[in-house]
Write a protein that holds these residues in place. Sequence first.
Motif, PDB file in Angstrom:
ATOM      1  N   ASP A  22       5.676   8.230   1.739  1.00  0.00           N
ATOM      2  CA  ASP A  22       6.089   8.045   2.963  1.00  0.00           C
ATOM      3  C   ASP A  22       6.468   9.285   3.620  1.00  0.00           C
ATOM      4  N   ASP A  33      12.215   6.350  10.424  1.00  0.00           N
ATOM      5  CA  ASP A  33      11.989   5.016  10.932  1.00  0.00           C
ATOM      6  C   ASP A  33      10.913   5.116  12.226  1.00  0.00           C
ATOM      7  N   GLU A  35       7.482   5.411  14.604  1.00  0.00           N
ATOM      8  CA  GLU A  35       6.299   4.766  14.594  1.00  0.00           C
ATOM      9  C   GLU A  35       5.173   5.691  14.538  1.00  0.00           C
ATOM     10  N   ARG A  59       1.330   0.653   4.626  1.00  0.00           N
ATOM     11  CA  ARG A  59       1.563   0.310   5.821  1.00  0.00           C
ATOM     12  C   ARG A  59       1.399   1.292   7.104  1.00  0.00           C
ATOM     13  N   PHE A  60       0.964   2.290   6.760  1.00  0.00           N
ATOM     14  CA  PHE A  60       0.536   3.439   7.685  1.00  0.00           C
ATOM     15  C   PHE A  60      -1.027   4.008   7.334  1.00  0.00           C
ATOM     16  N   PRO A  92      -4.095   1.704   5.615  1.00  0.00           N
ATOM     17  CA  PRO A  92      -3.063   1.584   4.603  1.00  0.00           C
ATOM     18  C   PRO A  92      -3.522   1.000   3.378  1.00  0.00           C
ATOM     19  N   ARG A 112       2.459   4.060  11.867  1.00  0.00           N
ATOM     20  CA  ARG A 112       2.616   2.584  11.325  1.00  0.00           C
ATOM     21  C   ARG A 112       1.502   1.599  11.554  1.00  0.00           C
ATOM     22  N   GLN A 113       0.948   0.656  10.945  1.00  0.00           N
ATOM     23  CA  GLN A 113       0.114  -0.166  10.775  1.00  0.00           C
ATOM     24  C   GLN A 113       0.268  -0.892  12.120  1.00  0.00           C
ATOM     25  N   GLN A 114       1.379  -1.636  12.306  1.00  0.00           N
ATOM     26  CA  GLN A 114       1.560  -2.683  13.327  1.00  0.00           C
ATOM     27  C   GLN A 114       1.261  -1.767  14.797  1.00  0.00           C
TER      28      GLN A 114
END
Length: 308
Positions: A22, A33, A35, A59-60, A92, A112-114
């Motif tokens: 991370d 935190d 993005e 998730r990245f 990810p 970030r994935q989202q």
Amino acid sequence: MSRHSPASARTNSSSADIPNIDIGQAYDQHYVDAEIHYEQLEKLANFFGRNMPVHHHDRFYQIHVILEGTVRVHLDETSYTVNGPMFFLTPPTIPHAFVTDNDATGHVITARQQLVWQLMGDLGITRWGNNGTMNSPLCVALTPDSNPSAQRMLYLLNLMSAESNDTGMVNIVALKALLQLILIDITRLSDQNQQKQKTRKEDVRIFHRFNELIEAHYHDHLPLAQYSQMISVTEARLNEICRRLAGLPSKRLIMERLMQEARRLLTYSSAPITEISYQLGFKDPAYFARFFRRNAGITASQYRENKN
């Protein structure tokens, strides 16, 4: 770009055995935190080292852009050795490892994935979703002198580097906008790369087929047009493929095979040169004599004497 799949690069262990890095926690607490995170390749290399062992980013998405130098990168089960400028993308959970030259420079984006899915979804591009094809890793050489998408992507990365010097709200918005534009160029470059790979495979198939036909018919002295018809390509395309893959025009490849066989027969056969000319499909021994001398620089008799 060289590509291979050595056993040493394959990941046989489960994803739980592969370290999850991370960036926010391991490298820069200011981005715990966040993005999106941007950093120069050189600064990350000073912190993590130039030889990054296998790891993944849960998730990245991560985009590495190498501007100068060579990178040896392992993406999942495939390995590449590429000179900059180039980029490789890791979705990810995809395990990857890489080694860069000590003087290699570049950019690294971690998002970030989202956020990535949202940015591409806003444009109606859904290939980044759960089952999208862009969840496969990418390794693409960049040619900014001839490719507008590559040129624009490198320009956008310079803008992102400048915006990353400040973390204000406006800068964050700007970083997201720049990332969206970079992702658009990545999809374009990915499409172009896939098309090049398809074209390259087709060219290799044509080249191999041509060589098979030469082997079967070199003594028949077929015109190049007949070879082209049997392969269903134009003479111009066949010639271009041969020049690119073998460094020789298509007609020369046919002559080289004929000369190879002539040299073999002159060296290992005791048959008269006239008989050899007939074996090679020449109807006139005098024409064979001129053909051999023009391509070998000496007569067939001199060649045979030199070999004995």
